[in-house]
Write a protein that holds these residues in place. Structure first.
Motif, PDB file in Angstrom:
ATOM      1  N   TYR A  58       0.841  -1.187   0.000  1.00  0.00           N
ATOM      2  CA  TYR A  58       0.000   0.000   0.000  1.00  0.00           C
ATOM      3  C   TYR A  58       0.878   1.240   0.000  1.00  0.00           C
ATOM      4  CZ  TYR A  58      -3.898  -3.037   1.207  1.00  0.00           C
ATOM      5  OH  TYR A  58      -4.856  -4.015   1.181  1.00  0.00           O
ATOM      6  N   ASP A  61       0.616   5.823  -0.399  1.00  0.00           N
ATOM      7  CA  ASP A  61      -0.265   6.976  -0.500  1.00  0.00           C
ATOM      8  C   ASP A  61       0.217   7.982  -1.543  1.00  0.00           C
ATOM      9  OD1 ASP A  61       1.877   8.205   0.732  1.00  0.00           O
ATOM     10  OD2 ASP A  61       0.839   8.619   2.595  1.00  0.00           O
ATOM     11  N   ARG A  65      -3.861   9.474   1.364  1.00  0.00           N
ATOM     12  CA  ARG A  65      -3.057   9.914   2.513  1.00  0.00           C
ATOM     13  C   ARG A  65      -3.858   9.969   3.808  1.00  0.00           C
ATOM     14  NH1 ARG A  65       1.974  12.195   2.753  1.00  0.00           N
ATOM     15  NH2 ARG A  65       2.020  12.128   0.493  1.00  0.00           N
ATOM     16  N   ASN A  67      -3.994   6.622   5.739  1.00  0.00           N
ATOM     17  CA  ASN A  67      -2.747   5.856   5.875  1.00  0.00           C
ATOM     18  C   ASN A  67      -2.134   5.879   7.267  1.00  0.00           C
ATOM     19  OD1 ASN A  67      -1.545   8.351   6.089  1.00  0.00           O
ATOM     20  ND2 ASN A  67       0.069   7.899   4.618  1.00  0.00           N
ATOM     21  N   ALA A 103      -0.125   2.822   7.736  1.00  0.00           N
ATOM     22  CA  ALA A 103       1.105   2.862   6.937  1.00  0.00           C
ATOM     23  C   ALA A 103       2.167   3.713   7.623  1.00  0.00           C
ATOM     24  CB  ALA A 103       0.810   3.396   5.542  1.00  0.00           C
TER      25      ALA A 103
END
Length: 102
Positions: free
Chosen positions: A5, A7, A50, A53, A56
């Motif tokens: 993944y 962004d 974004r 995330n 992330a």
């Protein structure tokens, strides 16, 4: 199956082959990543906006703290997600009274 993944839409769609890579630095980066892709049986690249995330960001921070050699076996990381922030579990109630905490 490995799902990657990211962004940054430009990078994700270039790695998926849906967008052309023109920048010289990006061409080198894409080439390196595609060489690594061959090490996996099944890998997909997924765009994650974004604002979605947070996980992330947490994983990137965690990844920056460890050093792994290429052929070293990495044990899975188990994570749990709680509805209440963790710091709330560390506060113990001492007797209830009518006084404000401050």
């Amino acid at each position: 199956m490995l799902k990657v993944y990211g962004d940054f839409a430009l990078v994700i769609y270039q790695l998926k082959g849906e967008w052309e890579t023109r920048d010289l630095k990006s061409i080198s980066y894409r080439k390196l990543v595609l060489e690594l892709v061959d090490e996996f049986n099944d890998i997909t690249f997924c765009y994650l906006p974004r604002e979605e995330n947070q996980m992330a960001d947490a994983l990137a921070t965690l990844a920056s703290l460890i050093h792994v050699k290429r052929f070293e076996v990495m044990r899975p990381i188990q994570m749990s997600i709680y509805e209440t922030p963790a710091h709330c579990y560390s506060i113990e109630e001492e007797g209830k009274d009518d006084h404000l905490w401050y």
